[in-house]
Motif scaffolding. Structure first.
Motif, mmCIF file in Angstrom:
data_model
loop_
_atom_site.group_PDB
_atom_site.id
_atom_site.type_symbol
_atom_site.label_atom_id
_atom_site.label_comp_id
_atom_site.label_asym_id
_atom_site.label_seq_id
_atom_site.Cartn_x
_atom_site.Cartn_y
_atom_site.Cartn_z
ATOM 1 N N VAL A 1 0.864 -1.178 0.000
ATOM 2 C CA VAL A 1 0.000 0.000 0.000
ATOM 3 C C VAL A 1 0.899 1.227 0.000
ATOM 4 O O VAL A 1 1.807 1.321 0.839
ATOM 5 C CB VAL A 1 -0.921 0.012 1.238
ATOM 6 C CG1 VAL A 1 -1.763 1.278 1.264
ATOM 7 C CG2 VAL A 1 -1.813 -1.225 1.247
ATOM 8 N N PRO A 2 0.713 2.181 -0.947
ATOM 9 C CA PRO A 2 1.611 3.341 -1.034
ATOM 10 C C PRO A 2 1.766 4.059 0.300
ATOM 11 O O PRO A 2 0.778 4.359 0.983
ATOM 12 C CB PRO A 2 0.923 4.236 -2.073
ATOM 13 C CG PRO A 2 0.152 3.283 -2.932
ATOM 14 C CD PRO A 2 -0.322 2.203 -2.007
ATOM 15 N N GLY A 3 3.021 4.289 0.659
ATOM 16 C CA GLY A 3 3.320 5.035 1.871
ATOM 17 C C GLY A 3 3.252 4.242 3.153
ATOM 18 O O GLY A 3 3.443 4.796 4.241
ATOM 19 N N LYS A 4 2.997 2.923 3.055
ATOM 20 C CA LYS A 4 2.883 2.117 4.264
ATOM 21 C C LYS A 4 3.695 0.834 4.117
ATOM 22 O O LYS A 4 3.873 0.336 3.004
ATOM 23 C CB LYS A 4 1.415 1.753 4.536
ATOM 24 C CG LYS A 4 0.517 2.936 4.822
ATOM 25 C CD LYS A 4 -0.894 2.475 5.128
ATOM 26 C CE LYS A 4 -1.813 3.643 5.437
ATOM 27 N NZ LYS A 4 -3.201 3.194 5.740
ATOM 28 N N TRP B 59 -7.210 -5.257 7.072
ATOM 29 C CA TRP B 59 -7.157 -6.584 6.456
ATOM 30 C C TRP B 59 -7.526 -6.510 4.980
ATOM 31 O O TRP B 59 -6.801 -7.014 4.125
ATOM 32 C CB TRP B 59 -8.090 -7.522 7.210
ATOM 33 C CG TRP B 59 -8.509 -8.748 6.453
ATOM 34 C CD1 TRP B 59 -9.774 -9.079 6.068
ATOM 35 C CD2 TRP B 59 -7.670 -9.812 6.001
ATOM 36 N NE1 TRP B 59 -9.783 -10.276 5.400
ATOM 37 C CE2 TRP B 59 -8.498 -10.750 5.342
ATOM 38 C CE3 TRP B 59 -6.306 -10.072 6.085
ATOM 39 C CZ2 TRP B 59 -8.009 -11.913 4.770
ATOM 40 C CZ3 TRP B 59 -5.806 -11.239 5.509
ATOM 41 C CH2 TRP B 59 -6.656 -12.140 4.865
ATOM 42 N N ARG B 60 -8.630 -5.847 4.684
ATOM 43 C CA ARG B 60 -9.077 -5.765 3.296
ATOM 44 C C ARG B 60 -8.071 -4.981 2.437
ATOM 45 O O ARG B 60 -7.832 -5.338 1.281
ATOM 46 C CB ARG B 60 -10.452 -5.110 3.225
ATOM 47 C CG ARG B 60 -11.589 -6.024 3.645
ATOM 48 C CD ARG B 60 -11.776 -7.186 2.678
ATOM 49 N NE ARG B 60 -12.973 -7.958 2.950
ATOM 50 C CZ ARG B 60 -14.175 -7.713 2.443
ATOM 51 N NH1 ARG B 60 -14.332 -6.683 1.619
ATOM 52 N NH2 ARG B 60 -15.203 -8.480 2.738
ATOM 53 N N ALA B 61 -7.468 -3.930 2.978
ATOM 54 C CA ALA B 61 -6.481 -3.152 2.222
ATOM 55 C C ALA B 61 -5.267 -4.007 1.881
ATOM 56 O O ALA B 61 -4.670 -3.863 0.806
ATOM 57 C CB ALA B 61 -6.051 -1.916 3.013
ATOM 58 N N SER B 62 -4.908 -4.927 2.780
ATOM 59 C CA SER B 62 -3.731 -5.764 2.542
ATOM 60 C C SER B 62 -3.972 -6.788 1.441
ATOM 61 O O SER B 62 -3.024 -7.365 0.908
ATOM 62 C CB SER B 62 -3.310 -6.466 3.829
ATOM 63 O OG SER B 62 -4.232 -7.475 4.200
ATOM 64 N N LEU B 63 -5.234 -7.043 1.074
ATOM 65 C CA LEU B 63 -5.547 -7.992 0.018
ATOM 66 C C LEU B 63 -5.450 -7.369 -1.372
ATOM 67 O O LEU B 63 -5.239 -8.067 -2.358
ATOM 68 C CB LEU B 63 -6.960 -8.559 0.204
ATOM 69 C CG LEU B 63 -7.208 -9.400 1.458
ATOM 70 C CD1 LEU B 63 -8.683 -9.783 1.538
ATOM 71 C CD2 LEU B 63 -6.329 -10.640 1.460
#
Length: 275
Positions: A12-15, A90-94
């Protein structure tokens, strides 16, 4: 030691990439059952049939993508905003299928094997009421590995000219594997496996050639990443290291100097996630 499962989320950009160690006491996500897709990707046979031919002629096997299903319990954590924040993370990591995550399986006999995976289909609508009021919910996620094999720890070693003679290389995997080599000059190197030995042009002190012999995407590049295959001429590598086999590693050099070396890397790939 029990079998452990881990998902390293998409970038994820920036993370930093999120790591979910399912079953670890510090991880708020748990698996309700053993993931599917650990026993090997599906395959089908390719056959050719002709008029008046009894049956068909077998032409080969087609290995399909590998689907992995995760049945998850998210939480329990503090209900309300903390639980919803966990679900969003969790959903962002997918991701949404474009970016790749890593799904790892660590077992006593097989070590760490993983697949690059992407979200294969939209996740069903969540039961957000469970998160808001109870701090937990269940959901299923389908991931897909475009590449059917599970990737283990690669063989990798750097040799100096004094070590070149009489070398062998072992593929402990279930799948034939192609070596990658980084040659550092000075010297005129010869490199190959099995019965193959390709003579390369001379490279100067400190110069480096990177060679990928995999016939799916071979290359010969210098340290800056520029294509230098034209200097090699009409030569290529046609032999890999067969599955579960040890073959000669043909490595020699003339005109070596103090900095001459060869790094050899051989991927180890497996049909199944755990041994």
């Amino acid at each position: 030691m029990t079998v452990l499962y881990e998902l390293v989320g998409v970038q994820v950009p920036g993370k930093p990439r999120t790591v979910w160690k399912f079953g670890d006491p510090g991880c708020p996500l748990r698996l309700a059952q053993t993931p599917t897709g650990l026993g090997g990707a599906k395959f089908k046979h390719s056959r050719q049939s002709n008029a008046r031919q009894p049956g068909a002629t077998w032409r080969g096997r087609v290995d399909e993508i590998n689907l992995i299903k995760l049945a998850l319990r998210i939480g329990p954590v503090t209900e309300g905003a903390p639980a919803l924040a966990l679900w969003h993370s969790w959903r962002a990591s997918l991701g949404r299928g474009e970016a790749l995550a890593e799904f790892h399986v660590r077992s006593p006999g097989g070590g760490d094997r993983f697949q690059w995976v992407r979200l294969e289909e939209a996740v069903p609508d969540p039961d957000l009421t469970g998160l808001e009021w109870n701090g937990y919910m269940d959901e299923e996620v389908i991931l897909a590995g475009d590449f059917p094999w599970w990737i283990g720890e690669a063989f990798e070693r750097t040799y100096t000219p004094a070590q070149f003679a009489g070398l062998t290389i072992t593929n402990a995997g279930d799948v034939p594997s192609w070596p990658y080599v980084e040659l550092t000059g000075p010297g005129t190197f010869t490199f190959g496996v099995g019965t193959e030995a390709i003579v390369l042009p001379a490279i100067g002190p400190g110069q480096k050639w990177r060679i990928e012999t995999d016939d799916e995407a071979p290359f010969v590049r210098n340290a800056a990443g520029a294509d230098v295959w034209d200097q090699l001429g009409p030569k290529a590598w046609f032999q890999n290291v067969p599955a579960n086999d040890t073959v000669p590693l043909n490595l020699s050099v003339t005109g070596a100097g103090a900095g001459t070396s060869a790094l050899i890397r051989l991927p180890q790939m497996f049909e199944r996630a755990a041994a």
